[in-house]
Design a protein around this motif. Sequence first.
Motif, PDB file in Angstrom:
ATOM      1  N   ASP A  59       0.815  -1.215   0.000  1.00 39.92           N
ATOM      2  CA  ASP A  59       0.000   0.000   0.000  1.00 39.92           C
ATOM      3  C   ASP A  59       0.847   1.263   0.000  1.00 39.92           C
ATOM      4  OD1 ASP A  59       0.901  -0.718   2.519  1.00 39.92           O
ATOM      5  OD2 ASP A  59      -0.830   0.081   3.581  1.00 39.92           O
ATOM      6  N   PHE A  60       2.085   1.179  -0.508  1.00 37.44           N
ATOM      7  CA  PHE A  60       2.963   2.340  -0.595  1.00 37.44           C
ATOM      8  C   PHE A  60       3.391   2.608  -2.030  1.00 37.44           C
ATOM      9  CE2 PHE A  60       3.552   1.521   3.923  1.00 37.44           C
ATOM     10  CZ  PHE A  60       3.656   2.802   4.454  1.00 37.44           C
ATOM     11  N   GLU A  61       3.405   3.868  -2.393  1.00 36.47           N
ATOM     12  CA  GLU A  61       4.082   4.346  -3.595  1.00 36.47           C
ATOM     13  C   GLU A  61       5.487   4.768  -3.192  1.00 36.47           C
ATOM     14  OE1 GLU A  61       4.207   8.475  -6.163  1.00 36.47           O
ATOM     15  OE2 GLU A  61       2.318   7.903  -5.179  1.00 36.47           O
ATOM     16  N   LEU A  62       6.491   4.283  -3.926  1.00 36.03           N
ATOM     17  CA  LEU A  62       7.875   4.652  -3.665  1.00 36.03           C
ATOM     18  C   LEU A  62       8.402   5.438  -4.856  1.00 36.03           C
ATOM     19  CD1 LEU A  62       9.316   1.278  -2.268  1.00 36.03           C
ATOM     20  CD2 LEU A  62       8.143   3.108  -1.028  1.00 36.03           C
TER      21      LEU A  62
ATOM     22  N   LYS B 266       1.680   6.647   1.298  1.00 38.44           N
ATOM     23  CA  LYS B 266       0.737   5.553   1.534  1.00 38.44           C
ATOM     24  C   LYS B 266      -0.528   5.763   0.705  1.00 38.44           C
ATOM     25  CE  LYS B 266      -1.476   2.996   5.329  1.00 38.44           C
ATOM     26  NZ  LYS B 266      -0.880   1.698   4.983  1.00 38.44           N
ATOM     27  N   PHE B 267      -0.929   4.712  -0.002  1.00 38.60           N
ATOM     28  CA  PHE B 267      -2.188   4.767  -0.734  1.00 38.60           C
ATOM     29  C   PHE B 267      -3.355   4.729   0.247  1.00 38.60           C
ATOM     30  CE2 PHE B 267       0.577   2.612  -3.969  1.00 38.60           C
ATOM     31  CZ  PHE B 267       0.527   3.618  -4.921  1.00 38.60           C
TER      32      PHE B 267
ATOM     33  N   ALA C 164      -8.525   1.459  -5.016  1.00 38.90           N
ATOM     34  CA  ALA C 164      -8.780   2.238  -6.230  1.00 38.90           C
ATOM     35  C   ALA C 164      -7.611   3.166  -6.533  1.00 38.90           C
ATOM     36  CB  ALA C 164     -10.074   3.043  -6.071  1.00 38.90           C
ATOM     37  N   GLU C 165      -7.015   3.733  -5.505  1.00 47.91           N
ATOM     38  CA  GLU C 165      -5.864   4.612  -5.706  1.00 47.91           C
ATOM     39  C   GLU C 165      -4.649   3.815  -6.184  1.00 47.91           C
ATOM     40  OE1 GLU C 165      -3.446   8.195  -3.380  1.00 47.91           O
ATOM     41  OE2 GLU C 165      -4.836   6.914  -2.264  1.00 47.91           O
ATOM     42  N   VAL C 166      -4.483   2.599  -5.653  1.00 44.51           N
ATOM     43  CA  VAL C 166      -3.395   1.732  -6.123  1.00 44.51           C
ATOM     44  C   VAL C 166      -3.586   1.421  -7.600  1.00 44.51           C
ATOM     45  CG1 VAL C 166      -2.227  -0.488  -5.835  1.00 44.51           C
ATOM     46  CG2 VAL C 166      -3.113   0.706  -3.821  1.00 44.51           C
TER      47      VAL C 166
ATOM     48  N   ASP D 142      -4.520  -9.025   0.758  1.00 52.28           N
ATOM     49  CA  ASP D 142      -5.002  -7.828   1.460  1.00 52.28           C
ATOM     50  C   ASP D 142      -3.816  -6.903   1.669  1.00 52.28           C
ATOM     51  OD1 ASP D 142      -6.202  -5.909   2.955  1.00 52.28           O
ATOM     52  OD2 ASP D 142      -7.017  -7.254   4.466  1.00 52.28           O
ATOM     53  N   ILE D 143      -3.542  -6.057   0.665  1.00 57.91           N
ATOM     54  CA  ILE D 143      -2.321  -5.248   0.719  1.00 57.91           C
ATOM     55  C   ILE D 143      -2.337  -4.246   1.862  1.00 57.91           C
ATOM     56  CG2 ILE D 143      -1.791  -5.508  -1.733  1.00 57.91           C
ATOM     57  CD1 ILE D 143      -2.976  -2.765  -2.221  1.00 57.91           C
ATOM     58  N   PHE D 144      -3.517  -3.889   2.363  1.00 57.90           N
ATOM     59  CA  PHE D 144      -3.570  -2.908   3.440  1.00 57.90           C
ATOM     60  C   PHE D 144      -3.380  -3.531   4.813  1.00 57.90           C
ATOM     61  CE2 PHE D 144      -5.463  -0.650  -0.054  1.00 57.90           C
ATOM     62  CZ  PHE D 144      -4.953   0.631   0.105  1.00 57.90           C
TER      63      PHE D 144
END
Length: 306
Positions: free
Chosen positions: A248-251, A263-264, A268-270, A294-296
């Motif tokens: 759940d992270f954008e790097l 952090k997403f 939907a944002e991912v 469950d990525i979160f």
Amino acid sequence: MEDKLTKDEAVYFVSNVLDIAEAEEKLVTDRKIFLDQLVQRIHEDIPFQNLFLLSMEPENRHLPTWIEIKESMMRKRGGLCYIINVFMKYLLQALGFNAYHATCSVYFPNNHITTIIRDLTSDGSKHLVDFSGYPFFKAIPLDFEEESPVYNMSFLTCKFIREQKLIVRLHQIQNIYQCSSSSYFDSCQGISDNWFRFCVIDPEPRELNYFEEDMTKVFTVPGANSPFLETLRIVRFPGLKLCAVKNDFELSEGDNHRVKSKKFSSKAEVAKFIRKNYSPFPEDMILSGIDRIDIFNTPSVFKYQT
């Protein structure tokens, strides 16, 4: 895995898929410069990712066939090391390089396949070409006596040392890992003077069937030989800078090559981020890959580890 790429297929991939101009001329004038440009362009354009694997029903997961590997690379979808590095070996052979498979152990035995090129700069020389989600933007010479020079590429600082017949790849712990929890470093092997052992390379030539048992586990058995069935990873380097998804992270890569994280807020944002930055993925692959785990709620010892 039956056969290699033809010369025409290899030239098509380099010229049309990667859009490298005058590829055949560059091969003749300076093979090393051409090779480094090829390696950089693959890092820029083709993602190291396990989205395709997470999108499959567990009972359908398997070690990719040559047809699947070739299709994934020709469509610029990429994949794990068994897709990108296997394709790379056949691509280089078709272009006239003396390339072979070699095995690496990244925390688990024989769970990474890489490529070594012989006779690139002189008779008997050896160079490493590797795609692992980390930035290796050129062919790395392996002919050092005890310790290689230090390499700085994107956020990564690394070097190599010899241990008898093996080569150990060391990564430096520095401010690029500032987001990391201390539990990450507990899992690293042999921390010393700010360096840790990322992987061990056996530079002996291997046939592809040597990897079948261990790599099949990577693709089919959660937790057995890698994290790739339990976490989401998508990595490429547009402009030779990090652009990645980890759970759940954008790097991304900021000033002074520091890794930044965001952090997403939702699946939907991912999915939106993946569509924007990794366009070759079909919609059903994106949605099913995100939903499969469950990525979160996946523990994210926040580290940049592929």
